[in-house]
Design a protein around this motif. Structure first.
Motif, PDB file in Angstrom:
ATOM      1  N   UNK A  22       0.650  -0.955  -0.039  1.00 32.96           N
ATOM      2  CA  UNK A  22       0.039   0.183  -0.236  1.00 32.96           C
ATOM      3  C   UNK A  22       0.995   1.431  -0.236  1.00 32.96           C
ATOM      4  N   UNK A  23       2.141   1.341   0.561  1.00 34.20           N
ATOM      5  CA  UNK A  23       3.019   2.196   0.506  1.00 34.20           C
ATOM      6  C   UNK A  23       4.805   1.652   0.893  1.00 34.20           C
ATOM      7  N   UNK A  24       5.080   2.514  -0.217  1.00 38.98           N
ATOM      8  CA  UNK A  24       6.529   2.362  -0.262  1.00 38.98           C
ATOM      9  C   UNK A  24       7.842   3.391   0.074  1.00 38.98           C
ATOM     10  N   UNK A  25       8.809   2.867   0.222  1.00 42.72           N
ATOM     11  CA  UNK A  25       9.606   4.151   1.017  1.00 42.72           C
ATOM     12  C   UNK A  25       9.770   5.035  -0.047  1.00 42.72           C
ATOM     13  N   UNK A  26       9.524   6.019   0.136  1.00 38.04           N
ATOM     14  CA  UNK A  26      10.031   7.264  -1.171  1.00 38.04           C
ATOM     15  C   UNK A  26       7.935   7.899  -1.346  1.00 38.04           C
ATOM     16  N   UNK A  27       7.212   6.883  -1.530  1.00 41.26           N
ATOM     17  CA  UNK A  27       6.479   7.045  -1.907  1.00 41.26           C
ATOM     18  C   UNK A  27       5.864   8.221  -1.246  1.00 41.26           C
ATOM     19  N   UNK A  28       4.901   9.391  -2.140  1.00 39.84           N
ATOM     20  CA  UNK A  28       3.973  10.522  -1.340  1.00 39.84           C
ATOM     21  C   UNK A  28       3.189   9.729   0.154  1.00 39.84           C
ATOM     22  N   UNK A  29       2.500   9.914   0.715  1.00 36.49           N
ATOM     23  CA  UNK A  29       1.604   9.359   2.293  1.00 36.49           C
ATOM     24  C   UNK A  29       0.547  10.815   2.066  1.00 36.49           C
ATOM     25  N   UNK A  68      -2.136  -6.588   7.447  1.00 33.61           N
ATOM     26  CA  UNK A  68      -0.432  -6.671   7.272  1.00 33.61           C
ATOM     27  C   UNK A  68       0.693  -5.922   8.036  1.00 33.61           C
ATOM     28  N   UNK A  69       1.306  -5.838   7.989  1.00 31.67           N
ATOM     29  CA  UNK A  69       2.478  -5.313   8.001  1.00 31.67           C
ATOM     30  C   UNK A  69       3.433  -3.694   7.947  1.00 31.67           C
ATOM     31  N   UNK A  70       3.152  -3.177   9.289  1.00 31.97           N
ATOM     32  CA  UNK A  70       4.451  -1.455   8.649  1.00 31.97           C
ATOM     33  C   UNK A  70       5.584  -1.736   8.903  1.00 31.97           C
ATOM     34  N   UNK A  71       6.774  -1.143   8.735  1.00 31.08           N
ATOM     35  CA  UNK A  71       7.835  -1.439   8.738  1.00 31.08           C
ATOM     36  C   UNK A  71       8.294  -0.580   7.853  1.00 31.08           C
ATOM     37  N   UNK A  72       9.537  -0.451   8.179  1.00 33.74           N
ATOM     38  CA  UNK A  72      11.041   0.214   7.795  1.00 33.74           C
ATOM     39  C   UNK A  72      12.243  -0.346   7.614  1.00 33.74           C
ATOM     40  N   UNK A  73      12.921  -0.236   6.707  1.00 35.43           N
ATOM     41  CA  UNK A  73      14.658  -1.103   6.869  1.00 35.43           C
ATOM     42  C   UNK A  73      15.604   0.376   7.035  1.00 35.43           C
ATOM     43  N   UNK A  74      16.640  -0.188   7.690  1.00 32.86           N
ATOM     44  CA  UNK A  74      17.759   0.848   8.390  1.00 32.86           C
ATOM     45  C   UNK A  74      18.721   0.826   7.297  1.00 32.86           C
ATOM     46  N   UNK A  82       2.344   5.190   6.846  1.00 34.65           N
ATOM     47  CA  UNK A  82       3.962   6.073   7.352  1.00 34.65           C
ATOM     48  C   UNK A  82       2.634   7.159   8.404  1.00 34.65           C
ATOM     49  N   UNK A  83       2.812   7.728   9.113  1.00 35.03           N
ATOM     50  CA  UNK A  83       1.949   8.654   9.575  1.00 35.03           C
ATOM     51  C   UNK A  83       2.864  10.066   9.963  1.00 35.03           C
ATOM     52  N   UNK A  84       3.997   9.828   9.670  1.00 36.35           N
ATOM     53  CA  UNK A  84       5.094  11.173   9.772  1.00 36.35           C
ATOM     54  C   UNK A  84       4.445  11.523   8.369  1.00 36.35           C
ATOM     55  N   UNK A 100       2.893  15.586   5.648  1.00 28.71           N
ATOM     56  CA  UNK A 100       2.124  15.085   3.991  1.00 28.71           C
ATOM     57  C   UNK A 100       4.133  15.485   3.289  1.00 28.71           C
ATOM     58  N   UNK A 101       5.182  14.309   3.906  1.00 30.44           N
ATOM     59  CA  UNK A 101       6.200  13.925   3.345  1.00 30.44           C
ATOM     60  C   UNK A 101       6.071  12.692   2.601  1.00 30.44           C
ATOM     61  N   UNK A 102       7.187  12.010   1.903  1.00 25.31           N
ATOM     62  CA  UNK A 102       7.353  10.936   1.706  1.00 25.31           C
ATOM     63  C   UNK A 102       8.211  10.261   2.604  1.00 25.31           C
ATOM     64  N   UNK A 103       7.055   9.075   2.270  1.00 28.44           N
ATOM     65  CA  UNK A 103       7.233   7.682   3.040  1.00 28.44           C
ATOM     66  C   UNK A 103       8.630   7.527   3.620  1.00 28.44           C
ATOM     67  N   UNK A 104       8.938   7.084   4.600  1.00 28.38           N
ATOM     68  CA  UNK A 104      10.372   6.520   4.669  1.00 28.38           C
ATOM     69  C   UNK A 104       9.732   5.252   5.602  1.00 28.38           C
ATOM     70  N   UNK A 105       8.372   4.649   4.942  1.00 32.35           N
ATOM     71  CA  UNK A 105       8.403   3.511   5.148  1.00 32.35           C
ATOM     72  C   UNK A 105       7.019   2.279   4.586  1.00 32.35           C
ATOM     73  N   UNK A 106       7.018   1.519   5.108  1.00 32.92           N
ATOM     74  CA  UNK A 106       6.359   0.236   3.530  1.00 32.92           C
ATOM     75  C   UNK A 106       5.100   0.174   4.994  1.00 32.92           C
TER      76      UNK A 106
END
Length: 190
Positions: free
Chosen positions: A37-44, A55-61, A80-82, A87-93
């Protein structure tokens, strides 16, 4: 959309007219297993309410290690609530582990609903407060709980997830190795 209404009305009742208005802000979406539903770097653009599925919500360090922040199942909200609120690009998946359905809501839609209907402002405030409480409890358990305590708390809070989520993901969520999780599981089930 009946599930959406039931979810909202667990906190605040709505008239038929109010619900007709509310549902215009939500979009139903079917999600396949392994779909993102969301990739790192996507507009959220959205936050999601889970109608069914897991579903799983995660990030990769920076070292390539995956860190699971949340599992989400029926009646849970996720994003990705941040990225969503700032209104920033995602850092999560957000990845679907078990096929399901979600309804999505934009920040603009959320704000308009809260401004137009006091009941929805109340609903969102209660959901946000409960989410914040759960997050603090999770952080405290990760910081001070032993692996055994973290495992027992996970099983207590999410008894169905222990059998539905792959063990490697449960281990990541708990911050333990797969081997440690196996040991905890066998110690608990003796």
């Amino acid at each position: 959309m009946n599930r959406l209404r039931e979810h909202i009305e667990a906190i605040t009742p709505l008239t038929d007219e109010e619900f007709e208005y509310v549902k215009t802000f939500f979009t139903l979406r079917k999600v396949r297993k392994n779909q993102f539903l969301i990739h790192d770097g996507d507009e959220v653009k959205y936050e999601f309410l889970v109608l069914n599925g897991i579903y799983k919500v995660y990030y990769i360090d920076e070292n390539g290690k995956e860190h699971i922040l949340q599992f989400a199942k029926k009646d849970w909200w996720m994003s990705d609530y941040i990225g969503f609120f700032k209104q920033q690009n995602s850092k999560m998946f957000i990845e679907c582990l078990k096929e399901g359905e979600v309804v999505s809501l934009t920040l603009e839609g959320r704000n308009k609903l809260a401004a137009d209907l006091h009941k929805m402002d109340h609903f969102f405030r209660i959901k946000l407060t409960n989410g914040y409480i759960a997050l603090q409890q999770r952080i405290m358990m990760l910081l001070s709980g032993t692996p055994q305590q973290r495992y027992e708390e996970f099983v207590r809070l999410y008894p169905d997830l222990i059998s539905e989520v792959p063990k490697k993901y449960v281990a990541e969520y708990l911050g333990v190795s797969r081997e440690t999780l196996s040991r905890l599981y066998s110690n608990t089930n003796k």
